[in-house]
Design a protein around this motif. Structure first.
Motif, PDB file in Angstrom:
ATOM      1  N   GLN A  22      55.504  31.395  36.558  1.00 18.29           N
ATOM      2  CA  GLN A  22      54.628  30.449  35.878  1.00 18.29           C
ATOM      3  C   GLN A  22      53.285  30.411  36.608  1.00 18.29           C
ATOM      4  O   GLN A  22      53.203  30.018  37.769  1.00 18.29           O
ATOM      5  N   VAL A  23      52.242  30.844  35.902  1.00 14.36           N
ATOM      6  CA  VAL A  23      50.900  30.901  36.479  1.00 14.36           C
ATOM      7  C   VAL A  23      50.090  29.729  35.940  1.00 14.36           C
ATOM      8  O   VAL A  23      50.061  29.477  34.744  1.00 14.36           O
ATOM      9  N   SER A  24      49.441  29.012  36.844  1.00  9.32           N
ATOM     10  CA  SER A  24      48.678  27.833  36.458  1.00  9.32           C
ATOM     11  C   SER A  24      47.420  28.210  35.688  1.00  9.32           C
ATOM     12  O   SER A  24      46.624  29.040  36.122  1.00  9.32           O
ATOM     13  N   GLN A  25      47.251  27.595  34.546  1.00 15.03           N
ATOM     14  CA  GLN A  25      46.040  27.798  33.745  1.00 15.03           C
ATOM     15  C   GLN A  25      44.805  27.335  34.511  1.00 15.03           C
ATOM     16  O   GLN A  25      43.714  27.875  34.325  1.00 15.03           O
ATOM     17  N   SER A  26      44.971  26.335  35.386  1.00 12.20           N
ATOM     18  CA  SER A  26      43.845  25.830  36.171  1.00 12.20           C
ATOM     19  C   SER A  26      43.249  26.914  37.053  1.00 12.20           C
ATOM     20  O   SER A  26      42.029  27.058  37.157  1.00 12.20           O
ATOM     21  N   ILE A  27      44.117  27.701  37.710  1.00 11.26           N
ATOM     22  CA  ILE A  27      43.642  28.780  38.570  1.00 11.26           C
ATOM     23  C   ILE A  27      42.951  29.851  37.728  1.00 11.26           C
ATOM     24  O   ILE A  27      41.874  30.348  38.070  1.00 11.26           O
ATOM     25  N   ILE A  28      43.576  30.196  36.594  1.00 11.98           N
ATOM     26  CA  ILE A  28      43.010  31.230  35.724  1.00 11.98           C
ATOM     27  C   ILE A  28      41.641  30.805  35.194  1.00 11.98           C
ATOM     28  O   ILE A  28      40.712  31.612  35.105  1.00 11.98           O
ATOM     29  N   ASN A  29      41.514  29.532  34.832  1.00 13.96           N
ATOM     30  CA  ASN A  29      40.244  29.037  34.275  1.00 13.96           C
ATOM     31  C   ASN A  29      39.080  29.229  35.245  1.00 13.96           C
ATOM     32  O   ASN A  29      37.968  29.568  34.847  1.00 13.96           O
ATOM     33  N   ILE A  30      39.337  28.982  36.535  1.00 16.69           N
ATOM     34  CA  ILE A  30      38.279  29.165  37.529  1.00 16.69           C
ATOM     35  C   ILE A  30      37.884  30.637  37.595  1.00 16.69           C
ATOM     36  O   ILE A  30      36.696  30.983  37.636  1.00 16.69           O
ATOM     37  N   ALA A  31      38.889  31.511  37.604  1.00 17.75           N
ATOM     38  CA  ALA A  31      38.618  32.950  37.688  1.00 17.75           C
ATOM     39  C   ALA A  31      37.816  33.438  36.489  1.00 17.75           C
ATOM     40  O   ALA A  31      36.838  34.179  36.640  1.00 17.75           O
ATOM     41  N   LEU A  32      38.199  33.005  35.286  1.00 19.96           N
ATOM     42  CA  LEU A  32      37.557  33.497  34.068  1.00 19.96           C
ATOM     43  C   LEU A  32      36.227  32.808  33.787  1.00 19.96           C
ATOM     44  O   LEU A  32      35.233  33.467  33.455  1.00 19.96           O
ATOM     45  N   ASN A  33      36.210  31.499  33.896  1.00 19.37           N
ATOM     46  CA  ASN A  33      35.027  30.748  33.483  1.00 19.37           C
ATOM     47  C   ASN A  33      33.904  30.788  34.513  1.00 19.37           C
ATOM     48  O   ASN A  33      32.729  30.680  34.166  1.00 19.37           O
ATOM     49  N   LYS A  34      34.270  30.925  35.789  1.00 18.50           N
ATOM     50  CA  LYS A  34      33.251  30.922  36.844  1.00 18.50           C
ATOM     51  C   LYS A  34      33.087  32.284  37.514  1.00 18.50           C
ATOM     52  O   LYS A  34      32.316  32.412  38.453  1.00 18.50           O
ATOM     53  N   ASN A  88      34.243  44.504  35.866  1.00 11.97           N
ATOM     54  CA  ASN A  88      33.817  45.911  35.865  1.00 11.97           C
ATOM     55  C   ASN A  88      32.303  46.058  35.944  1.00 11.97           C
ATOM     56  O   ASN A  88      31.746  47.076  35.535  1.00 11.97           O
ATOM     57  N   ASN A  89      31.641  45.012  36.458  1.00 13.77           N
ATOM     58  CA  ASN A  89      30.182  44.949  36.588  1.00 13.77           C
ATOM     59  C   ASN A  89      29.477  44.670  35.262  1.00 13.77           C
ATOM     60  O   ASN A  89      28.252  44.635  35.210  1.00 13.77           O
ATOM     61  N   LYS A  90      30.268  44.462  34.197  1.00 19.20           N
ATOM     62  CA  LYS A  90      29.709  44.060  32.905  1.00 19.20           C
ATOM     63  C   LYS A  90      30.414  42.826  32.356  1.00 19.20           C
ATOM     64  O   LYS A  90      29.786  41.919  31.834  1.00 19.20           O
ATOM     65  N   GLU A  91      31.719  42.805  32.461  1.00 24.44           N
ATOM     66  CA  GLU A  91      32.505  41.714  31.912  1.00 24.44           C
ATOM     67  C   GLU A  91      33.830  41.615  32.643  1.00 24.44           C
ATOM     68  O   GLU A  91      34.241  42.528  33.365  1.00 24.44           O
ATOM     69  N   ILE A  92      34.506  40.475  32.432  1.00 22.27           N
ATOM     70  CA  ILE A  92      35.846  40.291  33.011  1.00 22.27           C
ATOM     71  C   ILE A  92      36.866  40.873  32.044  1.00 22.27           C
ATOM     72  O   ILE A  92      36.959  40.432  30.895  1.00 22.27           O
ATOM     73  N   ILE A  93      37.621  41.852  32.481  1.00 22.03           N
ATOM     74  CA  ILE A  93      38.602  42.492  31.605  1.00 22.03           C
ATOM     75  C   ILE A  93      40.025  42.006  31.874  1.00 22.03           C
ATOM     76  O   ILE A  93      40.949  42.363  31.145  1.00 22.03           O
ATOM     77  N   GLY A  94      40.195  41.168  32.904  1.00 24.67           N
ATOM     78  CA  GLY A  94      41.526  40.653  33.212  1.00 24.67           C
ATOM     79  C   GLY A  94      41.532  39.950  34.561  1.00 24.67           C
ATOM     80  O   GLY A  94      40.476  39.579  35.083  1.00 24.67           O
ATOM     81  N   ILE A  95      42.714  39.772  35.117  1.00 26.88           N
ATOM     82  CA  ILE A  95      42.852  39.139  36.431  1.00 26.88           C
ATOM     83  C   ILE A  95      43.960  39.816  37.220  1.00 26.88           C
ATOM     84  O   ILE A  95      44.826  40.499  36.656  1.00 26.88           O
ATOM     85  N   VAL A  96      43.906  39.631  38.537  1.00 30.08           N
ATOM     86  CA  VAL A  96      45.037  39.965  39.411  1.00 30.08           C
ATOM     87  C   VAL A  96      45.475  38.674  40.079  1.00 30.08           C
ATOM     88  O   VAL A  96      44.660  37.950  40.668  1.00 30.08           O
ATOM     89  N   TYR A  97      46.757  38.354  39.951  1.00 28.36           N
ATOM     90  CA  TYR A  97      47.320  37.134  40.540  1.00 28.36           C
ATOM     91  C   TYR A  97      48.395  37.552  41.545  1.00 28.36           C
ATOM     92  O   TYR A  97      49.193  38.466  41.290  1.00 28.36           O
ATOM     93  N   SER A  98      48.414  36.892  42.694  1.00 33.81           N
ATOM     94  CA  SER A  98      49.463  37.158  43.684  1.00 33.81           C
ATOM     95  C   SER A  98      49.849  35.852  44.362  1.00 33.81           C
ATOM     96  O   SER A  98      49.034  34.937  44.482  1.00 33.81           O
TER      97      SER A  98
END
Length: 558
Positions: free
Chosen positions: A217-229, A265-275
């Motif tokens: 279970q991955v927290s949406q809160s953590i993902i939001n920071i990665a994607l939105n900021k 990729n220096n243009k856009e966010i194409i995904g995330i790595v979570y560990s």
């Protein structure tokens, strides 16, 4: 028998055994698989048996159907492990996910975060001023050691990523390299796919056997920071961190330390790595986070390059198939103009793309009668060309010495209505030329009225006498007739000629076509046809051709 494993965005996963029957998937209750997904169409897609197993086809859905991250345009064969994405619903063909990843919705953060590093702070080039000052900086052995380790790891990873690999193999390799250089209990690589775009787990690594069967279970809160900021997130002890104190996903998982980094990729966010680390006692450090940022950025660029490479290979394959299709279509059109005593007849077609939806033909009905056809399928490209080829086959099967023109048109209409999509239709003109008398018996099913220029310079139009083929079933057509006298010229054309645009967005128009016809009516049929195409090309003067152009000239010489 193969199975479909269905993983809805919300709700429990389930599976369905395939039994060599057609399977419909969509939001409506009458589907074989009904999913409560607002981004899914009523009858979104179909799975059905094929020669090699099973295939999937999109059913003109609003948001499209994706297979392994690619939007499908036609029937697509499925192999074990292929992932079908319909709206927010994931469907795996004949392979169950060993570890299910679930993103838990969470409330917005209300307190300061543990460590957040914006990617630009790590990936930016060092300033010249900073470089000069480094000579006088206080010696920091730990920092130098850390930087040396980072550059050493990056160098090794760069070497490992040089050779090209298929995208699925590359993603596995990337995650292996990250796990080797950053010990973790669990790691996930997720890519943004689908419409609307969502994070889809592509690679899951469980390095601790005690965690093999636990849902991640991955927290949406953590993902939001990665994607939105566009920032990397590190929490040292997620259970005690006030940011995530109310996040049920972290508490339930007993996460000791976690990191989440965007794949940029220096243009856009194409995904995330979570560990995360649950049983490993050492927490992730800020240096670990910085290293993961660098590795993820390197991986993101490589992933993007691999996608571009595969797209170029796919484009080349499609180009070759289109070249073959264009040759096949060309072979379906007349190879030469018909020889006809007392008449000159010429025809030609210039497709907008490699293949098109315009059609013209000459069919010998008997020694005295010649059938002449011109038609225009709605739309362009491959789908239009397939319908054109289908129409040609139907016409040739219906035209024989004792056929009836009105019945032939009605049968063709029903055939097109039955075998094509609701938004497809064909404008169709068929005329039967009596070689002796010069009489033309014709049916015009919604096509541009052909023009006849008589010896006195007057223009006659062969107006429509019925609906386009395929609009409605059971339509009746009435045949009409007109005489071609010596010196008369008939012009059959598609709207690609009259609606050709120049760079000022002006149409060539029927008026210009008529003026040209009157000016050069004394030319032989083939020369007149060539002059018209030359005139249209001169008018558009390099502007992009927007539609197929087809023209047939019939001239009675004596």
């Amino acid at each position: 028998m193969p199975k479909l494993f269905v993983y809805p965005k919300k709700g429990k996963p389930f599976w369905l055994t395939l039994k060599k029957e057609k399977v419909s998937i969509g939001r409506s209750a009458d589907n074989t698989i009904s999913v409560a997904d607002s981004f899914c169409s009523g009858h979104h897609a179909f799975l059905y048996p094929s020669e090699s197993g099973y295939a999937v086809r999109d059913n003109s859905s609003k948001n499209g159907t994706f297979v392994n991250g690619k939007k499908i345009q036609s029937e697509t064969e499925l192999k074990k492990g292929d992932e079908i994405l319909i709206g927010l619903t994931r469907i795996i063909f004949d392979k169950e996910l060993s570890t299910n990843v679930e993103v838990i919705e969470a409330a917005a953060l209300s307190a300061n975060v543990n460590t957040v590093i914006h990617l630009k702070d790590i990936l930016k080039k060092p300033d010249i001023d900073t470089t000069f000052k480094a000579d006088y900086a206080v010696f920091d052995a730990e920092r130098i050691k850390s930087e040396h380790k980072a550059y050493s790891v990056l160098s090794e990873v760069s070497k490992a990523l040089i050779s090209h690999k298929p995208i699925e193999e590359l993603l596995d390799h990337v995650m292996d390299l990250i796990c080797q250089n950053l010990p973790m209990d669990r790691g996930i690589l997720m890519l943004r796919e689908g419409n609307p775009a969502q994070l889809i787990p592509k690679v899951v690594r469980i390095n601790n056997k005690d965690l093999k069967n636990r849902k991640i279970q991955v927290s949406q809160s953590i993902i939001n920071i990665a994607l939105n900021k566009n920032s990397a997130v590190l929490t040292y002890d997620a259970q005690s961190d006030p940011r995530f104190r109310m996040q049920d996903s972290i508490i339930k998982s007993s996460i000791h330390s976690a990191m989440c980094v965007p794949l940029w990729n220096n243009k856009e966010i194409i995904g995330i790595v979570y560990s995360d680390r649950i049983y490993l006692l050492d927490q992730f450090s800020e240096e670990d986070l910085r290293l993961l940022i660098l590795l993820s950025n390197l991986a993101a660029v490589k992933i993007e390059n691999a996608k571009l490479f595969e797209e170029s290979v796919e484009k080349e394959r499609i180009e070759k198939e289109l070249e073959l299709a264009a040759q096949i279509q060309k072979d379906l059109l007349p190879k030469e103009n018909p020889e006809c005593e007392n008449f000159e007849i010429a025809g030609s077609n210039i497709p907008c793309h490699q293949v098109g939806g315009d059609y013209y033909d000459f069919i010998t009905i008997d020694p005295c009668r010649l059938g002449i056809i011109i038609a225009d399928v709605s739309g362009k490209g491959v789908s239009a060309s397939l319908l054109m080829a289908s129409l040609r086959g139907a016409v040739h099967s219906e035209v024989y010495p004792h056929y009836k023109l009105e019945e032939m048109a009605a049968k063709l209409n029903n055939y097109v209505h039955r075998s094509s999509a609701i938004n497809r239709f064909i404008t169709f003109f068929f005329c039967e030329l009596n070689r002796k008398s010069g009489e033309l018996r014709y049916i015009n099913a919604g096509h541009n009225p052909p023009l006849i220029l008589d010896r006195k310079g007057k223009i006659h139009r062969l107006e429509s006498c019925g609906l386009c083929l395929g609009v409605l079933p059971s339509v009746n057509y009435e045949a009409k007739k007109v005489a071609l006298n010596p010196g008369d010229v008939a012009l059959l054309f598609t709207d690609g000629i009259t609606e050709s645009l120049n760079k000022e967005n002006e149409e060539y128009s029927e008026d210009k076509l008529i003026r040209l016809l009157k000016k050069h009516s004394n030319l032989p049929a083939q020369k007149l046809l060539e002059r018209i195409f030359d005139e249209v090309n001169s008018f558009t003067s390099g502007a992009e051709q927007i539609d197929d152009m087809t023209l047939v000239v019939i001239k009675r010489t004596s």
